[in-house]
Design an enzyme around this catalytic site. Structure first.
Site, mmCIF file in Angstrom:
data_model
loop_
_atom_site.group_PDB
_atom_site.id
_atom_site.type_symbol
_atom_site.label_atom_id
_atom_site.label_comp_id
_atom_site.label_asym_id
_atom_site.label_seq_id
_atom_site.Cartn_x
_atom_site.Cartn_y
_atom_site.Cartn_z
ATOM 1 N N CYS A 77 0.835 -1.194 0.000
ATOM 2 C CA CYS A 77 0.000 0.000 0.000
ATOM 3 C C CYS A 77 0.876 1.253 0.000
ATOM 4 O O CYS A 77 1.616 1.485 -0.949
ATOM 5 C CB CYS A 77 -0.994 -0.037 1.155
ATOM 6 S SG CYS A 77 -2.330 1.169 0.961
ATOM 7 N N HIS A 177 -3.887 -4.694 -0.417
ATOM 8 C CA HIS A 177 -3.414 -5.278 0.833
ATOM 9 C C HIS A 177 -3.475 -6.801 0.728
ATOM 10 O O HIS A 177 -4.535 -7.382 0.932
ATOM 11 C CB HIS A 177 -4.281 -4.810 2.002
ATOM 12 C CG HIS A 177 -4.009 -3.403 2.400
ATOM 13 N ND1 HIS A 177 -3.005 -3.059 3.276
ATOM 14 C CD2 HIS A 177 -4.579 -2.240 2.029
ATOM 15 C CE1 HIS A 177 -2.975 -1.744 3.431
ATOM 16 N NE2 HIS A 177 -3.924 -1.223 2.682
ATOM 17 N N GLU A 179 -2.480 -8.913 2.757
ATOM 18 C CA GLU A 179 -2.818 -9.472 4.076
ATOM 19 C C GLU A 179 -4.300 -9.349 4.392
ATOM 20 O O GLU A 179 -4.776 -9.900 5.373
ATOM 21 C CB GLU A 179 -1.962 -8.792 5.155
ATOM 22 C CG GLU A 179 -2.391 -7.391 5.578
ATOM 23 C CD GLU A 179 -1.962 -6.267 4.638
ATOM 24 O OE1 GLU A 179 -1.549 -6.558 3.496
ATOM 25 O OE2 GLU A 179 -2.068 -5.099 5.040
#
Lengths: 197, 260
Positions: A77, A177, A179
């Protein structure tokens, strides 16, 4: 394998840690140059404002250091945007590793800003995107984007086409993202962990 | 490609447990927060919202350990709210695994808070939550029929009006607006569609609709008839009346874009 996350006070480290743990890796949080230098993989996370983040890196004397690293590094990001030359967010010079610039989404393009949500990617190339099909959906949350360039390894479109991911030499960046992108994101992180240089 | 319309289950948390009420009152236990978070993440939720609903009333900060226990099991975006009144708290919550924070009462008391959080963490990190209800009588300088803001979990009217505050919040740096209609919350009768349409037409930031989802069809109707970007629901998911996958299937059947 020694995986480090650069700890520079830019938030959201917990989520990246949790994602790596799900992949069987216990990451080391550090802003110590010696620890980073000897790591096998490095993640540059980032949530927040670019000028503030650069200031935090500068305070830790990491601005000149990061570009000299030779092991695989992934910016996530804002972390990806910091790998670029310049960002309009706070009008600051970034790390200058990947020669492209970061702009704000145009406010007159009829799309809501920030770009928040699940969007699809295309034009996928690079080892870290292996097994990720064009058309896969990933989670984005950002108001600024990196311009497409020779080093784009995935594209996304929101008002205009922009770099969803970048890759140059040992440096990678994901605007989305991984994750927070469920199974597709996990695959990308896993590919990154398996990189050998 | 259009963005997927988001389905967001919400955990209203009190004393570390998920609770559910009607019109913000008569709270009953709705389950273990970690179990619910795991279930929704696996079902394909696009995001999870966690509101520590008594933090503001109790004049305390959002409970960090509850946030952490939920964040550990999530692989989707996570928004946390309740009692947030400083950038320091935001930083701590991000460290416990939150991706965004939702501010409500403290932003009304001190609108500058929105700007300060946006400045330090980015506007995409700031969700301004608004609880309001339609008033039958005039309030302040506003007319009967306007929507008045309430704070402290819907206990206290503040004399401010929904649309003007939402616009001000956007100007101050809010990244999203989460508007809960107190008239619809917990009633299972559908969303305050007109208000979401007004908000999405007047603002350029994403609007999350909350309050009133009683069926998957209500969520479809919300997206068909307003520019809302996300639907937040609690009761229908907690009670197991409908799964997130079922909602998304119905959305896709109706031609609404959803991530599967």
């Amino acid at each position: 394998m020694k995986v480090t996350i650069i700890d520079y006070g830019a938030g959201n480290i917990f989520s990246v840690q949790s994602a790596l743990r799900r992949l069987g890796v216990e990451p080391i949080l550090t802003d110590d140059k010696a620890t980073l230098f000897t790591a096998d993989k490095i993640i540059l996370p980032g949530v927040g404002e670019a000028a503030y983040a650069m200031e935090q890196l500068r305070k830790r004397d990491l601005v000149e250091f990061i570009p000299t690293l030779t092991q695989p590094l992934m910016g996530i990001c804002l972390g990806m945007q910091l790998l670029c030359n310049h960002t309009d967010e706070g009008n600051v010079e970034c790390l200058g590793i990947i020669p492209t610039n970061v702009k704000r989404f145009p406010s007159d393009a009829g799309v809501k800003i920030p770009h928040v949500g699940w969007n699809s990617i295309s034009g996928v190339t690079s080892p870290i995107m292996e097994g990720v099909e064009s058309g896969s959906y990933l989670y984005f949350v950002h108001s600024y984007y990196a311009e497409l360039c020779e080093w784009s390894i995935a594209e996304c479109n929101y008002a205009l086409p922009f770099a969803a991911a970048l890759g140059k030499d040992n440096f990678y960046g994901c605007q989305f993202h991984p994750e927070k992108s469920a199974l597709v994101g996990e695959k990308i992180l896993d590919n990154f962990l398996k990189l050998t240089i | 490609m259009a963005l997927a319309k988001r389905i967001i289950p919400c955990l209203d948390v009190k004393d570390g447990r998920c609770v559910k009420g009607v019109n913000f009152q008569n709270l009953v236990d709705a389950g273990d927060i970690v179990e619910l978070a795991t279930r929704y993440s696996e079902q394909g939720a696009d995001e999870l919202v966690f509101l520590d609903i008594t933090a503001s009333y109790d004049k305390r900060e959002t409970e960090q350990s509850w946030v952490r226990s939920v964040a550990e099991v999530l692989n989707i975006p996570f928004t946390v709210g309740g009692g947030i009144s400083s950038e320091k708290q935001v930083e701590l919550l991000l460290k416990q695994g939150a991706d965004k924070v939702s501010v409500n009462s403290a932003a009304i008391r001190n609108p500058e808070l929105i700007t300060r959080i946006a400045k330090e963490f980015g506007s995409q990190c700031v969700v301004v939550a608004i609880d309001a209800k339609r008033e039958d009588k005039p309030f302040g300088t506003y007319r009967a029929g306007d929507w008045q803001l309430y704070v402290q979990g819907g206990r206290k009217p503040v004399g401010m009006e929904l649309m003007s505050w939402a616009k001000q919040a956007e100007e101050l740096g809010a990244g999203e607006i989460l508007f809960t209609s107190m008239d619809h919350d917990g009633t299972n009768n559908g969303f305050a569609i007109e208000q979401y349409d007004r908000l999405s037409n007047s603002l350029s930031i994403p609007i999350i609709a909350s309050g009133g989802a009683g069926s998957a069809q209500h969520i479809v109707e919300l997206f068909q008839n307003s520019g809302a970007d996300a639907a937040l629901a609690a009761g229908i998911f907690h009670r197991g009346e409908v799964t997130i996958a079922q909602v998304k299937q119905l959305m896709i059947n109706a031609g609404i874009y959803a991530r599967f």
